[in-house]
Design a protein around this motif. Structure first.
Motif, PDB file in Angstrom:
ATOM      1  N   CYS A   1      -7.380  -0.529   0.685  1.00 15.81           N
ATOM      2  CA  CYS A   1      -6.342  -1.163   1.475  1.00 15.81           C
ATOM      3  C   CYS A   1      -7.246  -1.493   2.868  1.00 15.81           C
ATOM      4  CB  CYS A   1      -5.252  -0.168   1.772  1.00 15.81           C
ATOM      5  SG  CYS A   1      -4.269  -0.668   3.332  1.00 15.81           S
TER       6      CYS A   1
ATOM      7  N   SER B   1       1.497  -1.218   4.276  1.00 20.23           N
ATOM      8  CA  SER B   1       1.176  -2.660   4.672  1.00 20.23           C
ATOM      9  C   SER B   1       1.192  -3.365   3.442  1.00 20.23           C
ATOM     10  CB  SER B   1       0.063  -2.817   5.511  1.00 20.23           C
ATOM     11  OG  SER B   1      -1.122  -2.360   4.651  1.00 20.23           O
TER      12      SER B   1
ATOM     13  N   HIS C   1      -6.981   3.251   1.855  1.00 18.16           N
ATOM     14  CA  HIS C   1      -6.287   3.580   0.533  1.00 18.16           C
ATOM     15  C   HIS C   1      -7.181   3.135  -0.721  1.00 18.16           C
ATOM     16  CE1 HIS C   1      -3.467   5.119  -2.516  1.00 18.16           C
ATOM     17  NE2 HIS C   1      -3.605   3.859  -2.949  1.00 18.16           N
TER      18      HIS C   1
ATOM     19  N   SER D   1       0.138   4.034   1.021  1.00 15.23           N
ATOM     20  CA  SER D   1      -0.435   5.143   1.985  1.00 15.23           C
ATOM     21  C   SER D   1       0.343   4.270   3.165  1.00 15.23           C
ATOM     22  CB  SER D   1      -1.753   5.124   1.730  1.00 15.23           C
ATOM     23  OG  SER D   1      -2.074   6.070   2.911  1.00 15.23           O
ATOM     24  N   CYS D   2       0.240   3.409   3.644  1.00 14.63           N
ATOM     25  CA  CYS D   2       0.439   2.985   4.824  1.00 14.63           C
ATOM     26  C   CYS D   2       1.570   1.777   4.844  1.00 14.63           C
ATOM     27  CB  CYS D   2      -0.912   2.242   5.816  1.00 14.63           C
ATOM     28  SG  CYS D   2      -1.454   0.686   5.020  1.00 14.63           S
TER      29      CYS D   2
ATOM     30  N   CYS E   1      -5.474   1.010   5.830  1.00 17.46           N
ATOM     31  CA  CYS E   1      -5.727   2.370   6.037  1.00 17.46           C
ATOM     32  C   CYS E   1      -6.926   2.986   5.226  1.00 17.46           C
ATOM     33  CB  CYS E   1      -4.427   3.091   5.587  1.00 17.46           C
ATOM     34  SG  CYS E   1      -4.073   3.024   3.875  1.00 17.46           S
TER      35      CYS E   1
ATOM     36  N   CYS F   1       0.844  -1.217  -0.043  1.00 14.86           N
ATOM     37  CA  CYS F   1      -0.086   0.108  -0.021  1.00 14.86           C
ATOM     38  C   CYS F   1       0.939   1.190  -0.083  1.00 14.86           C
ATOM     39  CB  CYS F   1      -0.844  -0.158   1.354  1.00 14.86           C
ATOM     40  SG  CYS F   1      -1.814   1.336   1.443  1.00 14.86           S
TER      41      CYS F   1
END
Ligand SMILES: [Zn+2]
Lengths: 334, 330
Positions: A40, A26, A45, A23-24, A43, A21
């Motif tokens: 996601c 993971s 996303h 954004s985070c 988070c 991801c």
């Protein structure tokens, strides 16, 4: 007519493959990502979504019928940058299974028919050339003829440079039909997804009667590169986000993907196509207001002064309830 | 548009030189600007200011004028003459409020039933954060929409740079004319070069590839006429240029004011709908029509062997990787 099913291009999602991801950070198994509508799970996303999955997300199963699938782009300028435009088009076709960056068709959302256009950013950045513009114009014109709402899901970098001003003029070609939809009382819902920028945002996409955006989607007039080059200053973070547009009053709401279909269904019921002005009479519809229902309601409350001021003659509805037709019954009510 | 068949080859050195010379003439600092032409063409002109919402944007000027004694509404981009006036006019690149002022004047023309004349001369709409916050894209889109439905005749003249959406926002017309050395493009040649060639110094090549000269635009069907410039070019003879532009506007208005409103709007719509190259082929949608037979439907529900599964749209058109960075639009 040749129908070719591109099964060979079907992407095999194996459990071993996963995506990080952005954004985070993971790690998400691809199968899990697809099952979670490409959102996601950690988070929220929203990953970009192709046209196929978008159809399945939004429309009733099996309801979508594509129109004008055979429209093909040419190379009107003989455009050649680092490689010829025709080669770029062919590469995009092979990569995506699409013939162009947008498709349009007619489908239904919880039983309500709509004319819908969809972009795929993975086809040359979802850029709008003559064919994409033509498809959208035909989508709006079909909504006009069939008197059904129009919906467009945008994901585009803007006008396609390889077709020069012919692409620029698609901004006007796709916007002109909206004037006719206004006159005919047909709603248009614009959905902005990541990313929607440039000429697409500067035309029909900004002109929805209702404009929805996906969370954190990049939405802006100028591509970040163009803006920083021209303005010559550091750009504030998030100034082109869906959230910023909501704050400044340019979108109506931000809708997470899982809520998109129920939200659209609700809006379609709240914003019905206006009554056709063709003398068509319908009976038994008790939910409508009638063309001047609101005004006559006001007149009843405030006496005749209002109707004189507004300049519209107020008719008393007949006692048997057979008032003027407010709208055509929907497909599922017949 | 008839199909123009060209071999896609990189522009020749000659084509690059010629295109770039036009770009430089279109940007020439001594070129007549909108207010110069207005003073030379119209008998009277009252500039009106402000968008009635936020502020007055000096990058767009406009107001009612008399053309040979007859009322028209004039709107144009306004570049400056020197550094100081260029800064105050933001080099002719409007903010959203500029387009909203234009819309206000267009509505006034519509209300009074007087023809609209617009002059295009901008590198493009301003792209900064403040412009975004106030809805640059919405302002352009709304202007375009308003012009496509305006019930009065519209003549558009590209007098210098016709830069992208910021130009088109006041550039939808019943007839679109361009001065000989004017240009019209979807993105600036510098911007195009930066994205497609990854080298801003390839701007002259991009200018040739985009075919942005007035002559090219006429051939592509984007504009309807080219106005010849006197002598060395418009920058050398403002009066001669204004006379040529005036003649062209009068000629066009003579033609389009003869149409009634319905014919005018139908023709304008058809003109826009016809722009671009679209080829109709017989290729069908990859999705087969749904087989309605009961056996199949039950078979699919119960997952019986031998009953073909209907392919899913997500398998036909899957979600994919990102686009190549140099394929983004403008
Ligand atoms: Zn995440």
């Amino acid at each position: 007519m040749q129908i070719k099913l591109p099964f060979s291009r079907r992407r095999e999602v194996t459990p071993e493959t996963w995506t990080v991801c952005p954004s985070c950070e993971s790690q998400i198994f691809n199968r899990q990502l697809e099952r979670n509508l490409r959102v996601c799970p950690t988070c929220g996303h929203h990953f970009r979504m192709g046209i196929g999955q978008r159809i399945e997300l939004m429309l009733d199963d099996g309801s979508f019928v594509e129109h004008d699938a055979g429209l093909d782009s040419g190379d009107p300028l003989g455009f050649h940058d680092q490689k010829p435009y025709v080669d770029r088009l062919e590469a995009a076709r092979i990569k995506t299974g699409l013939r162009e960056a947008a498709v349009w068709g007619i489908g239904s959302i919880e039983g309500q028919r709509v004319a819908i256009g969809l972009f795929d950013f993975h086809f040359m950045g979802g850029s709008m050339g003559s064919v994409v513009g033509e498809k959208l114009a035909r989508c709006f014109e079909a909504a006009l003829v069939e008197r059904i709402p129009a919906i467009v899901v945008s994901a585009s970098g803007g006008a396609r440079m390889q077709e020069g001003t012919l692409s620029l003029l698609q901004l006007a070609k796709t916007t002109a039909p909206l004037v006719r939809l206004d006159a005919a009382g047909i709603p248009f819902i614009s959905i902005l997804t990541d990313p929607t920028t440039g000429g697409v945002l500067a035309s029909f996409a900004s002109l929805g009667d209702v404009i929805l955006a996906e969370p954190k989607a990049l939405i802006g007039f100028a591509g970040a590169r163009v803006a920083s080059g021209t303005v010559g200053e550091e750009l504030p973070e998030g100034f082109q986000s869906a959230e910023s547009l909501l704050e400044h009053g340019f979108v109506d709401d931000i809708v997470p993907r899982s809520e998109l279909r129920p939200t659209l269904s609700r809006l379609l019921r709240l914003l019905p196509v206006a009554a056709a002005d063709d003398g068509l009479q319908t009976t038994g519809d008790t939910r409508g207001w009638g063309p001047i229902g609101v005004l006559s309601g006001m007149a009843e409350r405030f006496g005749t002064a209002v109707s004189e001021t507004i300049g519209i003659e107020v008719e008393q509805p007949p006692a048997d309830g057979s008032g003027p037709a407010s709208r055509r019954p929907r497909e599922d009510e017949r | 548009m008839s199909e123009i068949v060209l071999s896609a080859e990189a522009p020749t050195a000659e084509a690059i030189e010629s295109a770039w010379r036009r770009v430089q003439l279109a940007r020439h600092p001594q070129r007549p600007r909108t207010l110069d032409l207005i003073a030379l063409i119209f008998d009277d002109f009252a500039e009106l200011h402000g968008d009635r919402s936020f502020r007055d944007d000096p990058a767009i000027v406009g107001g009612p004028a008399l053309l040979e004694g007859r009322p028209v509404m004039v709107i144009g981009h306004q570049k400056g003459k020197d550094t100081e006036s260029n800064i105050s006019r933001n080099f002719g690149s409007p903010y959203p409020e500029g387009f909203r002022k234009a819309q206000r004047l267009m509505r006034l023309a519509d209300k009074l039933g007087i023809p609209l004349v617009t002059f295009l001369d901008t590198a493009g709409a301003f792209p900064g954060p403040a412009a975004e916050e106030r809805g640059q894209a919405e302002a352009i889109a709304s202007s375009i929409k308003l012009m496509t439905g305006l019930q009065v005749p519209i003549v558009v003249v590209i007098i210098g740079e016709g830069g992208s959406g910021g130009a088109l926002a006041i550039g939808v017309g019943d007839e679109v004319l361009a001065l000989e050395n004017a240009t019209y493009s979807v993105i600036s040649p510098e911007g195009c070069a930066a994205i497609l060639w990854r080298a801003p110094e390839s701007a002259p090549t991009a200018a040739a590839a985009m075919r942005m000269t007035a002559a090219d635009q006429l051939e592509l069907g984007v504009i309807d006429g080219v106005i010849e410039e006197p002598g060395e070019g418009a920058h050398a003879d403002h009066a001669g240029t204004a006379a040529a532009v005036k003649q062209a506007i009068l000629g066009t208005l003579g033609r389009i004011t003869r149409l009634d409103t319905e014919a005018l709007l139908t023709t304008r719509y058809a003109r826009l709908r016809g722009i671009g190259l679209v080829r109709e082929t017989e290729v069908a949608s990859p999705q087969l029509p749904q087989e309605p037979s009961l056996r199949r439907r039950i078979g699919r529900l119960l997952r019986l062997p031998g009953v073909p599964r209907r392919p899913r749209w997500s398998e036909i058109w899957p979600s994919g990787e990102d686009a190549d960075a140099n394929e983004e639009g403008a």
